[in-house]
Design a protein around this motif. Structure first.
Motif, mmCIF file in Angstrom:
data_model
loop_
_atom_site.group_PDB
_atom_site.id
_atom_site.type_symbol
_atom_site.label_atom_id
_atom_site.label_comp_id
_atom_site.label_asym_id
_atom_site.label_seq_id
_atom_site.Cartn_x
_atom_site.Cartn_y
_atom_site.Cartn_z
ATOM 1 N N GLY A 89 0.830 -1.189 0.000
ATOM 2 C CA GLY A 89 0.000 0.000 0.000
ATOM 3 C C GLY A 89 0.869 1.245 0.000
ATOM 4 O O GLY A 89 2.081 1.190 0.213
ATOM 5 N N VAL A 90 0.247 2.412 -0.263
ATOM 6 C CA VAL A 90 1.013 3.651 -0.331
ATOM 7 C C VAL A 90 0.249 4.764 0.387
ATOM 8 O O VAL A 90 -0.987 4.786 0.373
ATOM 9 N N VAL A 96 6.217 10.163 0.828
ATOM 10 C CA VAL A 96 5.609 8.950 0.271
ATOM 11 C C VAL A 96 6.036 7.763 1.134
ATOM 12 O O VAL A 96 7.237 7.521 1.312
ATOM 13 N N THR A 97 5.068 7.040 1.672
ATOM 14 C CA THR A 97 5.332 5.912 2.558
ATOM 15 C C THR A 97 4.694 4.659 1.986
ATOM 16 O O THR A 97 3.489 4.654 1.695
ATOM 17 N N HIS A 98 5.486 3.616 1.808
ATOM 18 C CA HIS A 98 4.969 2.319 1.383
ATOM 19 C C HIS A 98 4.856 1.411 2.602
ATOM 20 O O HIS A 98 5.740 1.409 3.466
ATOM 21 N N TYR A 99 3.799 0.637 2.678
ATOM 22 C CA TYR A 99 3.568 -0.203 3.855
ATOM 23 C C TYR A 99 2.948 -1.528 3.441
ATOM 24 O O TYR A 99 2.384 -1.665 2.346
ATOM 25 N N ARG A 100 3.039 -2.485 4.334
ATOM 26 C CA ARG A 100 2.447 -3.801 4.085
ATOM 27 C C ARG A 100 0.980 -3.792 4.497
ATOM 28 O O ARG A 100 0.637 -3.325 5.574
ATOM 29 N N ARG A 101 0.150 -4.321 3.631
ATOM 30 C CA ARG A 101 -1.291 -4.343 3.919
ATOM 31 C C ARG A 101 -1.598 -5.247 5.099
ATOM 32 O O ARG A 101 -0.970 -6.295 5.292
ATOM 33 N N THR A 102 -2.607 -4.855 5.896
ATOM 34 C CA THR A 102 -3.112 -5.708 6.955
ATOM 35 C C THR A 102 -4.051 -6.756 6.353
ATOM 36 O O THR A 102 -4.536 -6.586 5.224
ATOM 37 N N PRO A 103 -4.340 -7.851 7.055
ATOM 38 C CA PRO A 103 -5.297 -8.835 6.533
ATOM 39 C C PRO A 103 -6.662 -8.220 6.249
ATOM 40 O O PRO A 103 -7.344 -8.623 5.305
ATOM 41 N N PHE A 153 -2.633 17.324 3.495
ATOM 42 C CA PHE A 153 -3.512 16.513 2.655
ATOM 43 C C PHE A 153 -2.914 15.108 2.561
ATOM 44 O O PHE A 153 -1.761 14.946 2.176
ATOM 45 N N ILE A 154 -3.700 14.094 2.944
ATOM 46 C CA ILE A 154 -3.208 12.706 3.011
ATOM 47 C C ILE A 154 -4.079 11.823 2.132
ATOM 48 O O ILE A 154 -5.307 11.863 2.218
ATOM 49 N N VAL A 155 -3.426 11.037 1.282
ATOM 50 C CA VAL A 155 -4.106 10.004 0.488
ATOM 51 C C VAL A 155 -3.511 8.660 0.889
ATOM 52 O O VAL A 155 -2.300 8.444 0.751
ATOM 53 N N ASP A 156 -4.356 7.773 1.393
ATOM 54 C CA ASP A 156 -3.914 6.451 1.860
ATOM 55 C C ASP A 156 -4.615 5.391 1.018
ATOM 56 O O ASP A 156 -5.840 5.266 1.063
ATOM 57 N N ASP A 157 -3.843 4.625 0.255
ATOM 58 C CA ASP A 157 -4.415 3.642 -0.672
ATOM 59 C C ASP A 157 -3.789 2.269 -0.439
ATOM 60 O O ASP A 157 -2.618 2.058 -0.761
ATOM 61 N N PRO A 158 -4.542 1.305 0.108
ATOM 62 C CA PRO A 158 -3.983 -0.041 0.317
ATOM 63 C C PRO A 158 -3.597 -0.742 -0.983
ATOM 64 O O PRO A 158 -2.737 -1.616 -0.971
ATOM 65 N N SER A 159 -4.231 -0.358 -2.107
ATOM 66 C CA SER A 159 -3.908 -1.016 -3.374
ATOM 67 C C SER A 159 -2.608 -0.489 -3.982
ATOM 68 O O SER A 159 -2.059 -1.106 -4.895
ATOM 69 N N ALA A 190 -9.165 4.279 -2.070
ATOM 70 C CA ALA A 190 -8.272 5.159 -1.311
ATOM 71 C C ALA A 190 -9.066 6.029 -0.344
ATOM 72 O O ALA A 190 -10.236 6.342 -0.568
ATOM 73 N N THR A 191 -8.413 6.413 0.741
ATOM 74 C CA THR A 191 -8.979 7.310 1.743
ATOM 75 C C THR A 191 -8.237 8.645 1.679
ATOM 76 O O THR A 191 -7.001 8.670 1.656
ATOM 77 N N ALA A 192 -8.987 9.746 1.634
ATOM 78 C CA ALA A 192 -8.393 11.088 1.633
ATOM 79 C C ALA A 192 -8.714 11.769 2.961
ATOM 80 O O ALA A 192 -9.858 11.714 3.419
ATOM 81 N N ARG A 193 -7.706 12.402 3.562
ATOM 82 C CA ARG A 193 -7.899 13.023 4.880
ATOM 83 C C ARG A 193 -7.265 14.409 4.925
ATOM 84 O O ARG A 193 -6.243 14.657 4.281
#
Length: 447
Positions: free
Chosen positions: A86-87, A205-212, A180-186, A109-112
């Motif tokens: 995710g990013v 820009v932060t890349h992360y591992r998706r949760t189950p 402004f934050i955009v969080d997209d698990p895909s 994606a979630t925008a905050r």
């Protein structure tokens, strides 16, 4: 012919399937297809544009317009697969240029905007290709849509929403900076970096591992399986494994138990124990879970207190033991690998001496018997804490261990030395003839 088919025909004619978003050569024409308007149920026109965003990826932009009721809709879809991670884009908006940055926001994606405690949840909007200002405008339009009904039914809620809409509009005026934050698990969303390929100090820009849970939301069942497999592998490390073997004494079928153990402040070891129900024979053996260390290890313990007998000891197969006060030395390979206490190892040494028929049996000489009885008596005094001595473990492979009861602080009675192995020690370990560098290039046949 479908719109995508038309685009593919154009690509087959010689042009690329995806063209840059900023192309100005007139070749980037959208494909058009007649489709049903979901507002008035008459026919409208959908335009599809396959394009590539610089420093990002390919996307499909679709736009629908109905000439009958003037209803329109625009959305985007990623032309690639779901990414491995995710990013999350975090942008500090401080200027008008930041408001004009291009934003690709997928439907998942979630925008905050943390300063207003404002969030656009996932799957509440279709994917869009817009700007930061466009995201705010869409949010304002969505909130204003049902305001006439709210004013008629609940004036208090409508006034609070009006107040919040005013705050969103003030953001566009840039009276103060905001985040402004955009969080997209895909991993398929994007916020433009106008300085690319240089780093943008305002954009993180932060890349992360998706949760189950995020993987399930995206319909990725395989990731849940991977998570379960990882948990199963962890559970397997905590289990005692059992496999069938034959007893080394009577050759009857027996079971061997195997367990992976993490020794604190050292490394992982494999403990194996065999019990024979036929003859009662029991053996246990320890193997190092790691490779041969770059240097050998010499461990010296000054035994001064009975509590030293409770120290954990890992003696590998390549380790020799020496007790200078008794003029005793146990060579490499004797007793095999052991993971026990110092008391247990000394008792095993005593039993090894007593079981030898050439030392204390019928074949032994009286003079030797007397000396060995004296040796066993002194060894028992050391075990019982009545005598002091030095206990030395020398392991050229560096895979032996003696517990430091003061860890992580230094033990005043324990000395650990690292040394370079001699040619003879490397020969005993089989390292002189072992070639690992350039093996494939030089040793492979037929090259």
């Amino acid at each position: 012919m479908s719109a995508l088919g038309a685009v593919e025909v154009d690509a087959a004619a010689g042009g690329p399937l995806f063209r840059p978003l900023s192309a100005e050569d007139g070749e980037q024409r959208p494909a058009e297809i007649e489709s049903l308007c979901m507002n008035c149920f008459r026919n409208g026109v959908t335009r599809l544009l396959l394009t590539r965003i610089p420093f990002f990826k390919e996307i499909i932009v679709s736009s629908f317009a109905c000439d009958s009721c003037s209803w329109s809709n625009t959305e985007i879809q990623s032309a690639g697969r779901i990414q491995e991670q995710g990013v999350r884009y975090t942008l500090a908006v401080t200027s008008r240029q930041d408001m004009n940055r291009e934003v690709v926001k997928t439907d998942c994606a979630t925008a905050r905007i943390p300063e207003l405690d404002f969030e656009i949840p996932a799957f509440t909007q279709k994917g869009v290709l817009t700007t930061v200002e466009g995201i705010i405008d869409r949010a304002v339009a969505g909130l204003e849509q049902d305001q006439p009904v709210r004013r008629a039914t609940d004036e208090e809620v409508a006034s609070k929403i009006d107040e919040f809409i005013g705050k969103l509009k003030q953001l566009k005026e840039l009276h103060s900076s905001f985040t402004f934050i955009v969080d997209d698990p895909s991993g398929n969303s994007f916020v433009e970096n106008p300085h690319a390929p240089q780093k943008d100090d305002a954009l993180v820009v932060t890349h992360y591992r998706r949760t189950p849970q995020q993987a399930a939301m995206l319909g990725l069942e395989g990731e849940e399986v991977d998570e379960k497999a990882a948990n199963s592998a962890e559970d397997l490390r905590n289990e005692v494994l059992q496999f069938n073997t034959n007893c080394p004494e009577c050759n009857a079928p027996a079971n061997t138990n195997m367990k992976l153990v993490q020794i604190p402040h050292f490394k992982e070891v494999i403990i194996m124990a065999t019990n024979c129900d036929s003859c009662g024979h029991r053996t246990n053996e320890v193997k190092s879970g790691g490779a041969i260390e770059p240097q050998g290890t010499r461990i010296t313990l000054r035994i001064t207190d009975p509590s030293d007998m409770t120290r954990d000891v890992l003696k590998s197969e390549t380790c020799s033991v020496e007790i200078p006060e008794l003029e005793f030395e146990l060579g490499m390979g004797a007793l095999g690998g052991k993971f026990t206490t110092l008391e247990g190892l000394l008792k095993d040494i005593g039993e090894l001496v007593e079981r030898n028929p050439f030392t204390l049996g019928d074949s032994s000489a009286p003079s030797k018997t007397e000396k060995l009885q004296e040796f066993l008596g002194k060894l028992r005094e050391i075990v019982e804490g009545k005598a002091k001595a030095h206990f030395i473990m020398d392991d050229p492979a560096g895979n032996s261990y003696l517990q430091n009861v003061y860890a992580p602080e230094e033990d005043p009675e324990l000395k650990v030395e690292r040394y370079e192995r001699t040619f003879e020690q490397n020969e005993d370990l089989g390292l002189n003839d072992m070639k690992t560098e350039g093996y494939e290039a030089e040793g492979a046949p037929g090259r």
